[in-house]
Design an enzyme around this catalytic site. Structure first.
Site, PDB file in Angstrom:
ATOM      1  N   SER A 113      33.091  35.107  50.893  1.00 22.61           N
ATOM      2  CA  SER A 113      33.811  34.035  50.192  1.00 22.61           C
ATOM      3  C   SER A 113      32.946  32.802  50.000  1.00 22.61           C
ATOM      4  O   SER A 113      33.001  32.164  48.950  1.00 22.61           O
ATOM      5  CB  SER A 113      35.046  33.620  50.993  1.00 22.61           C
ATOM      6  OG  SER A 113      35.968  34.667  51.098  1.00 22.61           O
ATOM      7  N   HIS A 134      31.351  38.060  44.126  1.00 25.90           N
ATOM      8  CA  HIS A 134      32.531  37.470  44.766  1.00 25.90           C
ATOM      9  C   HIS A 134      33.775  37.714  43.918  1.00 25.90           C
ATOM     10  O   HIS A 134      33.970  37.095  42.877  1.00 25.90           O
ATOM     11  CB  HIS A 134      32.313  35.966  45.003  1.00 25.90           C
ATOM     12  CG  HIS A 134      33.500  35.310  45.629  1.00 25.90           C
ATOM     13  ND1 HIS A 134      34.038  34.131  45.200  1.00 25.90           N
ATOM     14  CD2 HIS A 134      34.277  35.711  46.675  1.00 25.90           C
ATOM     15  CE1 HIS A 134      35.088  33.823  45.936  1.00 25.90           C
ATOM     16  NE2 HIS A 134      35.250  34.768  46.838  1.00 25.90           N
ATOM     17  N   GLU A 146      32.336  36.354  40.590  1.00 29.94           N
ATOM     18  CA  GLU A 146      31.150  35.490  40.546  1.00 29.94           C
ATOM     19  C   GLU A 146      29.946  36.334  40.971  1.00 29.94           C
ATOM     20  O   GLU A 146      29.948  36.926  42.054  1.00 29.94           O
ATOM     21  CB  GLU A 146      31.322  34.314  41.505  1.00 29.94           C
ATOM     22  CG  GLU A 146      32.404  33.346  41.064  1.00 29.94           C
ATOM     23  CD  GLU A 146      32.683  32.283  42.111  1.00 29.94           C
ATOM     24  OE1 GLU A 146      32.050  31.214  42.042  1.00 29.94           O
ATOM     25  OE2 GLU A 146      33.515  32.520  43.002  1.00 29.94           O
ATOM     26  N   ASN A 185      35.135  28.696  45.064  1.00 23.46           N
ATOM     27  CA  ASN A 185      35.666  28.171  46.328  1.00 23.46           C
ATOM     28  C   ASN A 185      35.270  26.715  46.565  1.00 23.46           C
ATOM     29  O   ASN A 185      35.971  26.010  47.300  1.00 23.46           O
ATOM     30  CB  ASN A 185      35.261  29.066  47.499  1.00 23.46           C
ATOM     31  CG  ASN A 185      36.332  30.119  47.749  1.00 23.46           C
ATOM     32  OD1 ASN A 185      37.524  29.869  47.526  1.00 23.46           O
ATOM     33  ND2 ASN A 185      35.926  31.297  48.181  1.00 23.46           N
TER      34      ASN A 185
END
Ligand SMILES: NC(=O)c1ccc[n+]([C@@H]2O[C@H](COP(=O)([O-])OP(=O)(O)OC[C@H]3O[C@@H](n4cnc5c(N)ncnc54)[C@H](O)[C@@H]3O)[C@@H](O)[C@H]2O)c1
Length: 317
Positions: A113, A134, A146, A185
């Site tokens: 993450s 990701h 990603e 994130n």
């Protein structure tokens, strides 16, 4: 073996089983490894339930194999994606074993993450074939992946990985620098930090924070990104707003003490029945159902099943 080649998914929890499902639906032979036999036993039934809910062809299950040995899963794989727990040391060790057992041309990807891929892959002999992919939860309903380049990743590996995920029907984006949290994130947790600070400082309660987001800019975020929105209102207005508000927004480079206290008190969120808010089993089930319905509806709209949406003139500030 399937004509599309073999993919190995390492770790079959929430993310791993969903990632395995997407590859299998797209006709890859998928070998799944998890050291926990109880998890491994249920991968097939979890994917079967998802496919059934989505109305997708259950024959994808035939392309899955479940491995009790890591070496068995990665042998002959063209692409290996790791979805093991978010623990740097565990992932570093795991990739050493993956590198030793995978074919030399296989691409090695982590679904971490937030951990920089560079830290995970630093000890490997050939780091040109390593990168981050990701995915977002649930992997079969959220389009974004990603694709994170490191200083070592070869251009060919990057291009092949982006093309692979595009062919899976995902929306791959190229993250050019391997920064903690990547793009998604960092944005998400910038918002969460301020959300927590507003509650901590008594500006409003947690329910109000959630209502403000869901009933305002959250409504349009799926179709109007923040920088599109900044251009829409004008960079001059954006600058004026930032001159007033940025100094007031939380910028502490560590977790909120309010959050630390919740965790210390055992207020862990839905799993303990209370976190920022209180939860009973019915609330949790209703929220899960609502989110899934919303994501599936968005997927149907993406697929054009509701027909084209006419552009609506107006001011969307
Ligand atoms: N949950 C999310 O929303 C989400 C989203 C994107 C990325 N991620 C990342 O994906 C990864 C997996 O997250 P998750 O939510 O699926 O976790 P999870 O806890 O649901 O699953 C992790 C799985 O890894 C297995 N495992 C433990 N040790 C292992 C090892 N040595 N080798 C292989 N497998 C091992 C566990 O048995 C478990 O089944 C983490 O890095 C996480 O940060 C999570």
């Amino acid at each position: 073996m399937d004509a599309r080649g073999k993919v190995a998914v390492i770790g079959a929890g929430l993310m791993g089983h969903g990632i395995a499902q997407v590859f299998a639906v797209h006709h890859y032979a998928v070998a799944v490894f998890d050291p926990n036999p109880k998890v491994l036993e249920t991968v097939g039934s979890r994917i079967q339930t998802n496919l059934c809910d989505l109305g997708e062809d259950p024959s994808a299950l035939d392309r899955l194999s479940f491995c009790v040995e890591l070496q068995q899963a990665v042998a002959g794989a063209n692409f290996v994606v790791e979805a093991a727990p978010e623990d740097l040391e565990l992932k570093r060790e795991l990739f050493k074993s993956i590198e030793a057992a995978a074919p030399p041309q296989a691409i090695l990807a982590s679904n971490t993450s937030v951990i920089p891929i560079t830290q995970i892959m630093a000890a490997l002999a050939d780091r040109t074939r390593c990168l981050g992919t990701h995915w977002w939860n649930p992997p079969y309903l959220i389009p974004l992946v990603e694709v994170i380049e490191t200083e070592w990743t070869s251009a060919e590996v990057l291009d092949r990985t982006i093309a692979l995920h595009a062919a899976l029907g995902k929306t791959p984006v190229h993250v050019k620098r391997d920064v903690a949290g990547f793009v998604g994130n960092r944005l998400q947790h910038a918002l969460w930090r301020e959300a927590i600070a507003l509650v901590e400082h008594g500006v409003c309660d947690a329910q109000t924070v959630d209502t403000v987001v869901k009933a305002s800019f959250g409504r349009r975020l799926a179709v109007l990104g923040p920088l599109e929105n900044a251009d829409l209102v004008g960079t001059d207005l954006t600058l004026a707003i930032h001159k007033t508000v940025l100094g007031a927004i939380d910028s502490r480079p560590y977790p909120s003490p309010y959050l630390e206290q919740l965790v210390a008190n055992g207020s862990l969120g839905m799993k303990s029945g209370h976190g920022f808010r209180r939860w009973n089993a019915d609330d949790i089930a209703a929220l899960h159902a609502k989110v899934t319905w919303h994501l599936r509806d968005a997927q149907r709209r993406d697929a054009g099943e509701h027909g084209a949406t006419p552009p609506v003139p107006g001011n969307h500030r």
